[in-house]
Design a protein around this motif. Sequence first.
Motif, short mmCIF file in Angstrom:
data_model
loop_
_atom_site.label_atom_id
_atom_site.label_comp_id
_atom_site.label_asym_id
_atom_site.label_seq_id
_atom_site.Cartn_x
_atom_site.Cartn_y
_atom_site.Cartn_z
N UNK A 8 0.81 -1.21 0.00
CA UNK A 8 0.00 0.00 0.00
C UNK A 8 0.85 1.27 0.00
N UNK A 9 2.15 1.09 0.21
CA UNK A 9 3.03 2.24 0.34
C UNK A 9 4.32 2.03 -0.44
N UNK A 10 4.93 3.13 -0.81
CA UNK A 10 6.30 3.12 -1.33
C UNK A 10 7.04 4.19 -0.56
N UNK A 11 8.20 3.84 -0.01
CA UNK A 11 8.91 4.79 0.84
C UNK A 11 10.35 4.95 0.38
N UNK A 12 10.88 6.14 0.66
CA UNK A 12 12.29 6.45 0.48
C UNK A 12 12.83 6.96 1.80
N UNK A 13 14.02 6.52 2.16
CA UNK A 13 14.69 7.05 3.33
C UNK A 13 16.11 7.45 2.93
N UNK A 14 16.51 8.65 3.34
CA UNK A 14 17.83 9.17 2.98
C UNK A 14 18.61 9.52 4.24
N UNK A 15 19.86 9.12 4.26
CA UNK A 15 20.80 9.50 5.32
C UNK A 15 21.71 10.58 4.73
N UNK A 16 21.75 11.74 5.39
CA UNK A 16 22.50 12.88 4.88
C UNK A 16 23.66 13.17 5.83
N UNK A 17 24.86 13.22 5.28
CA UNK A 17 26.05 13.52 6.08
C UNK A 17 26.93 14.51 5.32
N UNK A 18 27.47 15.48 6.04
CA UNK A 18 28.36 16.45 5.41
C UNK A 18 29.73 15.81 5.18
N UNK A 19 30.40 16.25 4.13
CA UNK A 19 31.70 15.68 3.80
C UNK A 19 32.69 15.78 4.96
N UNK A 20 32.56 16.83 5.76
CA UNK A 20 33.49 17.03 6.88
C UNK A 20 33.31 15.98 7.97
N UNK A 21 32.16 15.29 7.95
CA UNK A 21 31.88 14.27 8.96
C UNK A 21 31.91 12.86 8.39
N UNK A 22 32.22 12.73 7.10
CA UNK A 22 32.13 11.42 6.46
C UNK A 22 33.11 10.41 7.08
N UNK A 23 34.33 10.84 7.35
CA UNK A 23 35.29 9.91 7.95
C UNK A 23 34.88 9.51 9.35
N UNK A 24 34.28 10.43 10.10
CA UNK A 24 33.76 10.08 11.41
C UNK A 24 32.66 9.03 11.28
#
Length: 254
Positions: free
Chosen positions: A20-36
């Motif tokens: 009955x549903x279609x969903x999208x989930x996105x995880x957003x991270x800044x490049x400055x925190x990517x290594x963390x």
Amino acid sequence: MYLVYVDESGDIGLTNSPTQFFVLSALVVHESQWENLLDDVLQFRSDMRSFYGLKLREEIHAAHFFSKPGKLARIPKHERLQICKKAIDFQENLGYIRLVNVVVRKLGKPSTYDVFEKAWSRLIQRIDNTIQYGNFPNGHGRDRDKAIIIPDQTDNKKLTGLVRKMRRYNPVPNLGAPGYRMLQTIRIIEDPYFKDSANSFIHQLVDVNAYFLYQMHQPNSYIRSKKAQNYFRRYNSILCKVASRTDPNGIVYV
């Protein structure tokens, strides 16, 4: 620069579809925190190996965890569910990421309704808007950051075309008034960079998010029996709540 990892759950069909549903989930991270983020995810996976015997090379794929576990059947089913729960709690404690979520309610939509395009266009627009207003953490300030979309495998050709089109033509209905305004997505750069979640620890987290966002709306019998349809509600601080004017958790309903 923001990196936007995206996964989906449900299907886009309108006729004879079991969902009955279609969903999208996105995880957003800044490049400055990517290594963390990478370091933290590696520690999380190391912990899952120590606690449950989940090898680093083995994929966390929530749907397969419970229906087609294959070699992972050696891990008891309730422990596989705990791994997913711990993946959610792990992310909730990462103050430098945000989750943006879109849910398409398919019931009642006309046969001409394009579920895929509507869901993705809403997500892309919300990412663009949030960067514009400086509402993601760790950025360089309003209008100074951009983003690149990093989806799991999907309809790659169609999504690439949509991202390109929205840079040039993106009419958005006016709020409370007739007509449209043109809001090109000038903060999304390049074509989407598609990755296979089997080779991405970060995508495997997003897979868990999309799965339990869907299960919150239409849980299967096993998830319902364990009351795990409430797992997504464990999120609070990392939800991008400004993405929606109407939902307190920022979920964009279409």
